[in-house]
Design an enzyme around this catalytic site. Structure first.
Site: not given
Length: 216
Positions: A14, A74, A164
């Site tokens: 994460k 990220k 996604e």
């Protein structure tokens, strides 16, 4: 290799350490894994975009705006980010390139074997085109690659985060994918867990085997 151990310890990262980079030799292993992933009738309906520079990763943040802004750090902090794309059509040029490569790689003992392979692959491509689900079929093949990539990264001790949660239209526009007959499907950030990776300390949770596996 204990594949069960990999499955039970791999976790979605994460937050990445921006100062740690994947060694070049391992990046090459992952690139090979992408190329050699399996696909239905060896259709290879995909293309992979790998970003490792700050400028390259910044371009990918075009797909992490607005609703998907939580994924931008990220992308920026990962060592590498891969955009897994599906071909929007498997045209004659692509099918010809496949059978030509197979021939060069020595897969056909006779000209008849080459023609049989070409005819078989063309049949399935045309079948899905007629059904109107060729794009969906191609995306399914891309998800086979995703699974291989996540498992391969885990085997190398590399953390990963499949995403996604991206604006596909914005990413396609930023990378000019439509003009190349491609569309983004999913992104994968790769690197090493860093500060703020709350998931790293959490126990892994799955339904019991009895709930998801039946024996005949």
């Amino acid at each position: 290799m204990d594949i069960a151990q990999l499955a039970t310890t791999r976790k979605t990262c994460k937050a990445f350490d921006p100062n740690r980079k994947i060694p070049a030799e391992q990046v090459e292993q992952l690139r090979t894994l992408l190329r050699f992933a399996p696909s239905s009738v060896n259709s290879q309906p995909w293309h992979f975009i790998v970003a490792s520079t700050a400028a390259g990763k910044e371009r990918l943040t075009a797909g992490t705006q607005g609703t998907f802004a939580y994924n931008a750090p990220k992308v920026r902090n990962a060592s590498h980010v891969v955009v897994l794309c599906a071909r929007t059509d498997l045209d004659a040029a692509h099918l010809d390139a496949l059978v030509t490569q197979e021939e060069a790689d020595g897969r056909f003992a006779t000209p008849e074997a080459k023609q049989t392979q070409h005819n078989s692959r063309s049949f399935y491509v045309n079948l899905h085109r007629e059904r109107g689900d060729l794009g969906l079929w191609a995306e399914k093949q891309v998800y086979i690659v995703l699974g291989s990539l996540l498992s391969g990264a885990a085997a190398l001790g590399i953390d990963a985060c499949p995403m996604e949660g991206i604006d596909v239209a914005a990413l396609n526009a930023e990378l000019g994918l439509a003009g190349r007959g491609l569309s983004a499907v999913v992104m994968v950030a790769l690197g090493y867990s860093g500060d703020g990776d709350f998931n790293a300390a959490l126990p892994k949770s799955r339904l019991p085997a009895s709930a998801v596996i039946s024996e005949l």
